[in-house]
Design an enzyme around this catalytic site. Structure first.
Site, mmCIF file in Angstrom:
data_model
loop_
_atom_site.group_PDB
_atom_site.id
_atom_site.type_symbol
_atom_site.label_atom_id
_atom_site.label_comp_id
_atom_site.label_asym_id
_atom_site.label_seq_id
_atom_site.Cartn_x
_atom_site.Cartn_y
_atom_site.Cartn_z
ATOM 1 N N GLY A 139 -4.897 -0.840 0.569
ATOM 2 C CA GLY A 139 -5.927 -1.610 0.020
ATOM 3 C C GLY A 139 -6.946 -2.095 0.753
ATOM 4 C CD GLN B 118 -8.959 -6.178 4.452
ATOM 5 O OE1 GLN B 118 -9.032 -5.794 3.296
ATOM 6 N NE2 GLN B 118 -7.930 -6.186 5.555
ATOM 7 C CB CYS C 81 -3.278 -8.099 6.449
ATOM 8 S SG CYS C 81 -4.932 -8.336 6.252
ATOM 9 C CG LEU C 82 -5.515 -2.303 6.884
ATOM 10 C CD1 LEU C 82 -6.174 -1.537 6.063
ATOM 11 C CD2 LEU C 82 -4.565 -1.253 7.998
ATOM 12 C CG HIS D 189 -3.029 -8.626 0.535
ATOM 13 N ND1 HIS D 189 -2.205 -9.129 1.465
ATOM 14 C CD2 HIS D 189 -4.193 -8.029 1.420
ATOM 15 C CE1 HIS D 189 -2.702 -8.579 2.766
ATOM 16 N NE2 HIS D 189 -3.904 -8.133 2.564
ATOM 17 C CD GLU D 190 -6.705 -5.572 -0.581
ATOM 18 O OE1 GLU D 190 -7.475 -6.011 0.257
ATOM 19 O OE2 GLU D 190 -5.646 -5.039 -0.073
ATOM 20 C CG HIS E 112 -8.790 -9.850 2.435
ATOM 21 N ND1 HIS E 112 -8.621 -10.407 3.473
ATOM 22 C CD2 HIS E 112 -7.837 -9.026 2.160
ATOM 23 C CE1 HIS E 112 -7.357 -9.708 4.286
ATOM 24 N NE2 HIS E 112 -7.198 -9.031 3.497
HETATM 25 O O1 GNR Z 1 -2.034 -1.508 3.645
HETATM 26 C C1 GNR Z 1 -1.759 -2.882 3.272
HETATM 27 N N1 GNR Z 1 -0.313 -3.118 2.889
HETATM 28 C C2 GNR Z 1 0.047 -4.064 2.163
HETATM 29 C C3 GNR Z 1 1.401 -4.361 1.923
HETATM 30 C C4 GNR Z 1 2.085 -5.249 1.294
HETATM 31 C C5 GNR Z 1 1.045 -6.030 0.659
HETATM 32 C C6 GNR Z 1 -0.176 -5.989 0.635
HETATM 33 C C7 GNR Z 1 -0.671 -5.132 1.583
HETATM 34 S S1 GNR Z 1 -2.595 -4.735 1.709
HETATM 35 C C8 GNR Z 1 -2.716 -4.013 3.364
HETATM 36 C C9 GNR Z 1 -4.070 -3.465 3.490
HETATM 37 C C10 GNR Z 1 -4.972 -4.739 3.471
HETATM 38 O O2 GNR Z 1 -4.796 -5.519 4.521
HETATM 39 N N2 GNR Z 1 -5.576 -5.205 2.636
HETATM 40 O O3 GNR Z 1 -6.501 -6.176 2.476
HETATM 41 NI NI NI Z 2 -5.452 -7.619 3.930
#
Ligand code: GNR
Ligand code: NI
Length: 180
Positions: free
Chosen positions: A46, A51, A91-92, A133-134, A137
């Protein structure tokens, strides 16, 4: 197509609240394409526009191994949430850190696609978790905010050190702590 730079915690720009997408034009389509290229290269499942330092309410997702389910959500709203559970998240923008977060495991979301067309979709499991999660952000929130302040501080120091060790010598930003 272009790879975009991903902001990393504790970059204050990750704390911006994104504004609605109002213009669905060629520039938006290009941004979406660049975000997919960046997410697949990372690799991640995601990516929120926040980001990559674009503070508009846009996120993308593809949880498949073969990149066969690219999903785009503009101006997403969660209409319903069910079944809270725990999943390990990463999270990246917080590279190399993984920890458990509690979230709804089934949601219904309303959003607009890359052309501005409104749709609704039910998501479950990793897709539901990833969308939440997104969406965090877009509010300037990171998964580490759900952890204790002790853990978050440790993570911040670890990432700041890794960043310093990666940076070219003699290029510390003003006010940065000395490494020795
Ligand atoms: O790559 C991602 N893996 C992930 C694993 C578990 C829950 C959420 C994520 S999102 C993350 C990529 C990211 O940072 N998206 O904002
Ligand atoms: Ni993230």
């Amino acid at each position: 197509m272009a790879l975009l730079e991903i902001l990393e915690f504790p970059d204050p720009r990750l704390r911006n609240r994104a504004v609605p997408v109002t213009v669905f034009d060629a520039a938006l389509l290009r941004l979406v394409d660049d975000m997919f290229e960046t997410m697949y290269a990372a690799p991640g499942i995601g990516l929120a526009a926040s980001q990559v330092n674009v503070h508009q309410r846009l996120l993308i997702m593809d949880v498949t191994e073969d990149h066969s389910e690219p999903l785009v959500f503009c101006n997403p709203e969660i209409l319903a949430r069910e079944e809270v559970g725990v999943m390990e998240e990463g999270c990246l923008s917080v590279p190399g850190i993984y920890d458990e977060v509690e979230r709804a495991q089934r949601i219904r979301v309303r959003a607009q696609d890359r052309h501005g067309v409104v749709f609704e979709r039910d998501l479950e499991g990793i897709r539901a978790v990833c969308l939440q999660h997104e969406m965090d952000h877009l509010e300037g929130k990171l998964f580490v905010d759900y952890l204790s302040s002790l853990k978050r501080d440790r993570i911040r120091r670890k990432l700041e050190k890794e960043r310093r060790d990666r940076a070219p010598a003699g290029r510390a930003p003003a006010g940065a702590a000395q490494s020795r």
